[in-house]
Design a protein around this motif. Structure first.
Motif, mmCIF file in Angstrom:
data_model
loop_
_atom_site.group_PDB
_atom_site.id
_atom_site.type_symbol
_atom_site.label_atom_id
_atom_site.label_comp_id
_atom_site.label_asym_id
_atom_site.label_seq_id
_atom_site.Cartn_x
_atom_site.Cartn_y
_atom_site.Cartn_z
ATOM 1 N N MET A 226 -95.752 40.860 -42.441
ATOM 2 C CA MET A 226 -95.112 40.675 -43.744
ATOM 3 C C MET A 226 -93.611 40.921 -43.652
ATOM 4 O O MET A 226 -93.174 42.022 -43.318
ATOM 5 N N ALA A 227 -92.823 39.873 -43.913
ATOM 6 C CA ALA A 227 -91.367 40.009 -43.958
ATOM 7 C C ALA A 227 -90.956 40.787 -45.201
ATOM 8 O O ALA A 227 -91.582 40.645 -46.269
ATOM 9 N N PHE A 228 -89.903 41.593 -45.061
ATOM 10 C CA PHE A 228 -89.351 42.410 -46.148
ATOM 11 C C PHE A 228 -90.324 43.502 -46.621
ATOM 12 O O PHE A 228 -90.154 44.058 -47.697
ATOM 13 N N TYR A 229 -91.346 43.820 -45.823
ATOM 14 C CA TYR A 229 -92.273 44.907 -46.128
ATOM 15 C C TYR A 229 -91.961 46.080 -45.200
ATOM 16 O O TYR A 229 -91.986 45.940 -43.977
ATOM 17 N N GLU A 230 -91.689 47.217 -45.800
ATOM 18 C CA GLU A 230 -91.446 48.427 -45.015
ATOM 19 C C GLU A 230 -92.759 49.197 -44.858
ATOM 20 O O GLU A 230 -93.812 48.774 -45.330
ATOM 21 N N PHE A 231 -92.679 50.339 -44.198
ATOM 22 C CA PHE A 231 -93.876 51.085 -43.803
ATOM 23 C C PHE A 231 -94.802 51.374 -44.979
ATOM 24 O O PHE A 231 -96.004 51.085 -44.933
ATOM 25 N N GLU A 232 -94.250 51.929 -46.056
ATOM 26 C CA GLU A 232 -95.075 52.288 -47.214
ATOM 27 C C GLU A 232 -95.695 51.053 -47.867
ATOM 28 O O GLU A 232 -96.830 51.103 -48.344
ATOM 29 N N VAL A 339 -90.883 60.479 -33.402
ATOM 30 C CA VAL A 339 -92.048 59.802 -33.982
ATOM 31 C C VAL A 339 -91.646 58.435 -34.534
ATOM 32 O O VAL A 339 -90.462 58.178 -34.785
ATOM 33 N N VAL A 340 -92.648 57.589 -34.739
ATOM 34 C CA VAL A 340 -92.392 56.235 -35.232
ATOM 35 C C VAL A 340 -93.126 56.009 -36.559
ATOM 36 O O VAL A 340 -94.039 56.758 -36.920
ATOM 37 N N LEU A 341 -92.716 54.951 -37.262
ATOM 38 C CA LEU A 341 -93.304 54.607 -38.560
ATOM 39 C C LEU A 341 -94.571 53.787 -38.336
ATOM 40 O O LEU A 341 -94.574 52.559 -38.384
ATOM 41 N N CYS A 342 -95.655 54.503 -38.067
ATOM 42 C CA CYS A 342 -96.921 53.846 -37.753
ATOM 43 C C CYS A 342 -98.058 54.625 -38.401
ATOM 44 O O CYS A 342 -97.887 55.768 -38.826
ATOM 45 N N ALA A 343 -99.216 53.989 -38.453
ATOM 46 C CA ALA A 343 -100.410 54.665 -38.970
ATOM 47 C C ALA A 343 -101.653 54.025 -38.380
ATOM 48 O O ALA A 343 -101.708 52.804 -38.191
ATOM 49 N N GLU A 353 -111.119 54.514 -35.457
ATOM 50 C CA GLU A 353 -109.996 53.688 -35.912
ATOM 51 C C GLU A 353 -110.447 52.260 -36.206
ATOM 52 O O GLU A 353 -111.068 51.617 -35.365
ATOM 53 N N ILE A 354 -110.120 51.778 -37.397
ATOM 54 C CA ILE A 354 -110.395 50.377 -37.719
ATOM 55 C C ILE A 354 -109.121 49.580 -37.923
ATOM 56 O O ILE A 354 -109.144 48.350 -37.841
ATOM 57 N N ILE A 355 -107.995 50.260 -38.168
ATOM 58 C CA ILE A 355 -106.699 49.582 -38.317
ATOM 59 C C ILE A 355 -105.635 50.357 -37.564
ATOM 60 O O ILE A 355 -105.596 51.588 -37.602
ATOM 61 N N GLY A 356 -104.774 49.619 -36.890
ATOM 62 C CA GLY A 356 -103.533 50.165 -36.360
ATOM 63 C C GLY A 356 -102.392 49.329 -36.898
ATOM 64 O O GLY A 356 -102.467 48.096 -36.896
ATOM 65 N N GLY A 357 -101.328 49.976 -37.375
ATOM 66 C CA GLY A 357 -100.221 49.213 -37.932
ATOM 67 C C GLY A 357 -98.926 49.987 -37.878
ATOM 68 O O GLY A 357 -98.914 51.186 -37.603
ATOM 69 N N SER A 358 -97.820 49.287 -38.162
ATOM 70 C CA SER A 358 -96.514 49.936 -38.133
ATOM 71 C C SER A 358 -95.472 49.048 -38.783
ATOM 72 O O SER A 358 -95.677 47.849 -38.978
ATOM 73 N N GLU A 359 -94.343 49.676 -39.105
ATOM 74 C CA GLU A 359 -93.141 48.890 -39.344
ATOM 75 C C GLU A 359 -92.597 48.510 -37.975
ATOM 76 O O GLU A 359 -92.658 49.300 -37.030
ATOM 77 N N ARG A 360 -92.077 47.295 -37.852
ATOM 78 C CA ARG A 360 -91.593 46.804 -36.551
ATOM 79 C C ARG A 360 -90.079 47.034 -36.416
ATOM 80 O O ARG A 360 -89.360 47.017 -37.416
ATOM 81 N N HIS A 395 -89.697 44.400 -41.418
ATOM 82 C CA HIS A 395 -91.006 43.771 -41.553
ATOM 83 C C HIS A 395 -92.078 44.676 -40.949
ATOM 84 O O HIS A 395 -91.792 45.524 -40.104
ATOM 85 N N SER A 396 -93.306 44.505 -41.420
ATOM 86 C CA SER A 396 -94.409 45.371 -41.008
ATOM 87 C C SER A 396 -95.677 44.547 -40.840
ATOM 88 O O SER A 396 -95.781 43.429 -41.363
#
Length: 430
Positions: A226-232, A339-343, A353-360, A395-396
């Motif tokens: 997703m463009a223009f989507y930050e971590f939250e 640390v990085v912006l990930c979850a 774990e069923i999802i891994g994601g982050s802000e890029r 983007h995230s």
């Protein structure tokens, strides 16, 4: 009138013909109960000796397991059955008689069943898991289509490793090396720069020599970017998406969840928002739970994830992992370099774990530095770095593993039951 088992509710009191297979039967002297399946569902056919020709009753008694038949009769309401209907059989036409069907109603070992996976998927339990898998896929398309995402198909053959690992299947692509994709993420980032919000759904491959109940060699991933989507922003999409697919299964797969004896009260609690715990907090939590050997900077294994998940009734996000544990493309925390912006989203009930994601990372120089640090600054990533030269934006994205998610929702013991033909460390057949 020909119909299917799924449609018989439209024909109560009418005579219909159903093409089916005989999954099981039992009979007494004057009545035979046929357990029929046709791919759309299971139902019982009742053959009463006084109501049919002698030939029909003899056919009902002699027909063998998994023989294919056309069965004709009247649709009746059956309040004792979870399905709600039964067929009062009037005629049976055998299409093909099955001889010595290998999977009988007795207990079989897992390896035997896996060797006969092409037949095992006909069973009621496996049929139910496949129907739930299908509903998760259907709901996935509905969720993303209704929320403005565009479906994009990344390549399966790639010239590089998205996560810079060595757990890849290598092949020759004419006169150069290629790999089976372990993620479509990098390509989906390019697609997001063109289309805004995108998602992919396809097979991925990990040459990881693991034999746990959570691992497959070939599995399917849903990967939005997703463009223009930050971590939250991304975390919100993730919890809304998972809530949506769980509620869709509850609504549309009641019968299948019943067959699997799934405790639906646990699934009914799965609504956004989801709880969160930082990596720092998770380390302290685990130490207090008796995991005295774990230190800050260590990755979590299945026992650690399970211990954390047991404290929650919903999936839980573990956020802000150490930079050293995560791939090169994750955006650093704005006030911490370590640390990085990930979850990671951890499913309840020990499913991991069923999802891994982050802000890029969206800064060109920082991504170039990261690629250098990982020894990846070569021609294979030139195009990926260029995405940060021409209109880069925050983007995230994230990836959801379909089979683990289906295992959790259906209550399956092992992910091998949640894919039609699993590929495991020791299994390429059938």
């Amino acid at each position: 009138m020909k119909t299917t088992i799924a449609e018989v509710g439209k024909y109560v009191g009418q005579v219909v013909t159903i093409g089916a297979w005989l999954s099981n039967k039992r009979s007494s002297g004057k009545i035979a109960f046929l357990q029929l399946r046709d791919g759309t569902g299971f139902m019982q056919g009742v053959v009463v000796i006084s109501e049919v020709d002698e030939k029909v009753f003899e056919a009902a008694k002699s027909i063998t397991q998994e023989s294919s038949i056309y069965v004709t009769g009247e649709i009746r309401v059956d309040e004792r059955s979870p399905f709600g209907y039964e067929l009062g059989v009037q005629n049976i036409e055998v299409i093909q008689e099955a001889v010595d069907y290998p999977i009988t109603p007795k207990e079989h070992g897992v390896e035997f069943l896996m060797d006969h996976r092409h037949l095992w998927i006909r069973s009621k339990k496996q049929h139910s898991i496949m129907k739930i898998r299908n509903e998760v896929i259907r709901a996935t398309y509905e969720f993303f289509n209704e929320n403005g995402f565009v479906k994009v198909d990344p390549p399966i053959l790639t010239g590089s490793a998205p996560e810079g690992t060595t757990e890849l299947f290598q092949t020759k692509y004419f006169d150069e090396d290629a790999f089976l994709s372990q993620s479509g993420q990098l390509y989906m980032e390019a697609a997001a720069m063109a289309l805004g919000k995108v998602f992919s759904f396809g097979p991925t491959f990990r040459a990881e020599k693991s034999k746990t109940r959570r691992h497959l060699i070939e599995f399917w991933m849903i990967e939005p970017e997703m463009a223009f989507y930050e971590f939250e922003d991304s975390l919100k999409v993730q919890e809304e998406y998972v809530s949506f697919i769980v509620q869709s299964v509850l609504k549309n797969c009641k019968l299948e969840l019943g067959v699997l004896e799934r405790d639906v009260t646990k699934l009914e609690k799965i609504t956004a928002p989801f709880p969160r715990i930082s990596y720092d907090e998770a380390i302290e939590f685990l130490k207090n739970k008796g995991f005295t050997d774990i230190e800050w900077g260590d990755d979590f294994g299945a026992p650690h994830e399970t211990a954390i998940a047991e404290s929650y009734e919903k999936p839980v996000f573990i956020t802000h992992y150490p930079t050293s544990l995560k791939p090169f493309y994750m955006q650093p925390h704005p006030t911490r370099e370590d640390v990085v912006l990930c979850a990671d989203m951890i499913a309840p009930e020990g499913y991991g774990e069923i999802i891994g994601g982050s802000e890029r990372v969206h800064d060109h120089d920082l991504l170039k530095q990261r690629l250098e640090e990982h020894g990846l600054l070569d021609g294979a990533y030139k195009w990926y770095l260029q995405l940060r030269q021409y209109g880069s934006v925050p983007h995230s994205g994230f990836g959801l593993g379909l089979e683990r998610t289906v295992a959790w929702i259906s209550g399956a013991d092992h992910v091998r039951e949640t894919i039609p033909f699993p590929r495991l460390l020791n299994r390429l057949y059938p």
